[in-house]
Design an enzyme around this catalytic site. Structure first.
Site, short mmCIF file in Angstrom:
data_model
loop_
_atom_site.label_atom_id
_atom_site.label_comp_id
_atom_site.label_asym_id
_atom_site.label_seq_id
_atom_site.Cartn_x
_atom_site.Cartn_y
_atom_site.Cartn_z
N ARG A 6 0.82 -1.20 0.00
CA ARG A 6 0.00 0.00 0.00
C ARG A 6 0.86 1.25 0.00
NH1 ARG A 6 -5.13 0.84 1.77
NH2 ARG A 6 -4.44 2.80 0.92
N ARG A 62 3.46 4.69 -16.56
CA ARG A 62 3.92 4.68 -17.96
C ARG A 62 5.21 5.48 -18.12
NH1 ARG A 62 1.54 0.52 -17.57
NH2 ARG A 62 -0.69 0.43 -17.90
N CYS A 74 -7.57 3.00 -12.33
CA CYS A 74 -7.88 4.08 -11.40
C CYS A 74 -9.35 4.01 -11.00
CB CYS A 74 -7.62 5.44 -12.04
SG CYS A 74 -5.92 5.75 -12.44
N ARG A 115 -1.75 6.33 8.36
CA ARG A 115 -1.16 5.21 9.06
C ARG A 115 0.01 5.67 9.90
NH1 ARG A 115 -2.17 -0.18 7.69
NH2 ARG A 115 -1.10 -0.44 9.68
#
Length: 120
Positions: A6, A62, A74, A115
């Site tokens: 993540r 890309r 997305c 987090r």
């Protein structure tokens, strides 16, 4: 073993170049910190908050050598009241020999508050 890695970042404004640039910076850190090779990646999913629509963060992949054929998508985050604004999140699904505690999830800028228990 297949693992998820993540990451998240934020942008200052809804600007296409900033969105792609910050997503690229995030992906480079995720890749480096977890020694990810594109040929081991199953897929990459980016999400954005509803206040971001000037560019697809997937374009960032890309720009990276070797990532042309990696499936990427997305999506929009659910609009939870009082959630972090202008946030781009990513989930990389990859084959790795690392165990769960060795995976290094990466959080940049204001996304570090998502987090606080993890250090990038």
């Amino acid at each position: 073993m297949i693992r998820g890695v993540r990451g998240a970042t934020t942008v200052d404004k809804n600007d296409g170049e900033e969105i792609v640039g910050k997503a690229q910076e995030l992906m480079q850190a995720v890749i480096k910190q977890n020694d990810i090779k594109p040929e081991n990646v199953t897929s990459v999913f980016f999400t954005v908050t509803e206040d971001i629509d000037a560019a697809f963060p997937a374009k960032s992949l890309r720009r990276l050598e070797g990532w042309t054929h990696v499936p990427v998508m997305c999506m929009r985050e659910i609009p939870v009241p009082n959630s972090l604004a202008r946030c781009v999140r990513v989930m990389v699904t990859t084959e790795t020999s690392r165990n769960q505690t060795q995976i290094q999830h990466v959080y940049h800028y204001n996304a570090t508050q998502l987090r606080p228990d993890l250090k990038s």
